[in-house]
Design a protein around this motif. Structure first.
Motif, PDB file in Angstrom:
ATOM      1  N   GLU A  11       0.848  -1.196   0.000  1.00  9.50           N
ATOM      2  CA  GLU A  11       0.000   0.000   0.000  1.00  9.50           C
ATOM      3  C   GLU A  11       0.879   1.240   0.000  1.00  9.50           C
ATOM      4  O   GLU A  11       1.911   1.281   0.658  1.00  9.50           O
ATOM      5  CB  GLU A  11      -0.883  -0.013   1.236  1.00  9.50           C
TER       6      GLU A  11
ATOM      7  N   LEU B 212      -0.890   7.837  -1.619  1.00 10.11           N
ATOM      8  CA  LEU B 212      -1.801   7.752  -2.761  1.00 10.11           C
ATOM      9  C   LEU B 212      -3.014   6.914  -2.357  1.00 10.11           C
ATOM     10  O   LEU B 212      -3.012   5.686  -2.497  1.00 10.11           O
ATOM     11  CB  LEU B 212      -1.084   7.114  -3.968  1.00 10.11           C
TER      12      LEU B 212
ATOM     13  N   CYS C 236      -4.235   3.236  -3.570  1.00  7.81           N
ATOM     14  CA  CYS C 236      -3.176   2.581  -4.337  1.00  7.81           C
ATOM     15  C   CYS C 236      -2.679   1.391  -3.525  1.00  7.81           C
ATOM     16  O   CYS C 236      -1.796   1.517  -2.680  1.00  7.81           O
ATOM     17  CB  CYS C 236      -2.043   3.556  -4.659  1.00  7.81           C
TER      18      CYS C 236
ATOM     19  N   THR D 108      -2.057  -3.077  -3.762  1.00 12.93           N
ATOM     20  CA  THR D 108      -1.974  -4.297  -4.558  1.00 12.93           C
ATOM     21  C   THR D 108      -1.416  -5.397  -3.676  1.00 12.93           C
ATOM     22  O   THR D 108      -1.227  -5.200  -2.480  1.00 12.93           O
ATOM     23  CB  THR D 108      -1.107  -4.076  -5.827  1.00 12.93           C
TER      24      THR D 108
ATOM     25  N   ALA E 215       1.382  -0.163 -10.128  1.00 12.54           N
ATOM     26  CA  ALA E 215       0.185   0.528  -9.641  1.00 12.54           C
ATOM     27  C   ALA E 215       0.447   2.019  -9.466  1.00 12.54           C
ATOM     28  O   ALA E 215      -0.392   2.852  -9.823  1.00 12.54           O
ATOM     29  CB  ALA E 215      -0.276  -0.093  -8.316  1.00 12.54           C
ATOM     30  N   VAL E 216       1.614   2.375  -8.933  1.00  9.54           N
ATOM     31  CA  VAL E 216       1.960   3.786  -8.745  1.00  9.54           C
ATOM     32  C   VAL E 216       2.064   4.485 -10.100  1.00  9.54           C
ATOM     33  O   VAL E 216       1.556   5.587 -10.278  1.00  9.54           O
ATOM     34  CB  VAL E 216       3.268   3.939  -7.935  1.00  9.54           C
TER      35      VAL E 216
ATOM     36  N   TYR F 235      -1.400   5.051 -11.384  1.00  8.53           N
ATOM     37  CA  TYR F 235      -2.068   6.028 -10.525  1.00  8.53           C
ATOM     38  C   TYR F 235      -1.626   7.439 -10.904  1.00  8.53           C
ATOM     39  O   TYR F 235      -2.450   8.335 -11.097  1.00  8.53           O
ATOM     40  CB  TYR F 235      -1.718   5.722  -9.071  1.00  8.53           C
ATOM     41  N   LEU F 236      -0.303   7.635 -11.033  1.00  8.45           N
ATOM     42  CA  LEU F 236       0.222   8.959 -11.377  1.00  8.45           C
ATOM     43  C   LEU F 236      -0.180   9.367 -12.788  1.00  8.45           C
ATOM     44  O   LEU F 236      -0.485  10.537 -13.039  1.00  8.45           O
ATOM     45  CB  LEU F 236       1.743   8.981 -11.230  1.00  8.45           C
TER      46      LEU F 236
ATOM     47  N   VAL G 236      -2.938   8.624 -14.346  1.00  8.80           N
ATOM     48  CA  VAL G 236      -4.332   9.075 -14.278  1.00  8.80           C
ATOM     49  C   VAL G 236      -4.416  10.447 -13.621  1.00  8.80           C
ATOM     50  O   VAL G 236      -5.146  11.326 -14.087  1.00  8.80           O
ATOM     51  CB  VAL G 236      -5.213   8.041 -13.541  1.00  8.80           C
ATOM     52  N   MET G 237      -3.661  10.646 -12.544  1.00  5.33           N
ATOM     53  CA  MET G 237      -3.675  11.953 -11.872  1.00  5.33           C
ATOM     54  C   MET G 237      -3.271  13.064 -12.847  1.00  5.33           C
ATOM     55  O   MET G 237      -3.912  14.111 -12.888  1.00  5.33           O
ATOM     56  CB  MET G 237      -2.732  11.957 -10.666  1.00  5.33           C
TER      57      MET G 237
END
Length: 67
Positions: free
Chosen positions: A20, A24, A27, A29, A44-45, A48-49, A51-52
Motif C-alpha cells: 500500500e 496515494l 493505491c 496491490t 500501480a503507482v 495512478y500517477l 491518471v492523476m
C-alpha cells in the motif's frame, strides 16, 4: 521525473503480501512474495500517477523524493 514513495508491506494470513502507498489513497496491490508485491506496486503507482496527470490533479508534495 522519477518519484519515490513509501510503501507499507503487510504479510497476510494466507501467505500473500499487501503493498500500500499511504500517500496515494486507494493505491493498493498484493503479491505471493514481498518481491512480487513490490513489483506490482511499482506498476500501480505508475498508473495512478498517469491518471492523476491526465485529470490535471497535482501529485502530492512532500510525500515523495524527486530523484
Amino acid at each position: 521525473m522519477a518519484y519515490q514513495f513509501n510503501v507499507l508491506l503487510t504479510p497476510e494470513a494466507d501467505g500473500r503480501w499487501t503493498a500500500e502507498v499511504p500517500a496515494l489513497p486507494g493505491c493498493v496491490t498484493w503479491g505471493k512474495t514481498k518481491e512480487e508485491a513490490l513489483e506490482r506496486v511499482k506498476e500501480a503507482v505508475a498508473l495512478y500517477l498517469e491518471v492523476m496527470l491526465e485529470e490535471g490533479k497535482q501529485i502530492p508534495v512532500g510525500d515523495f523524493l524527486i530523484c
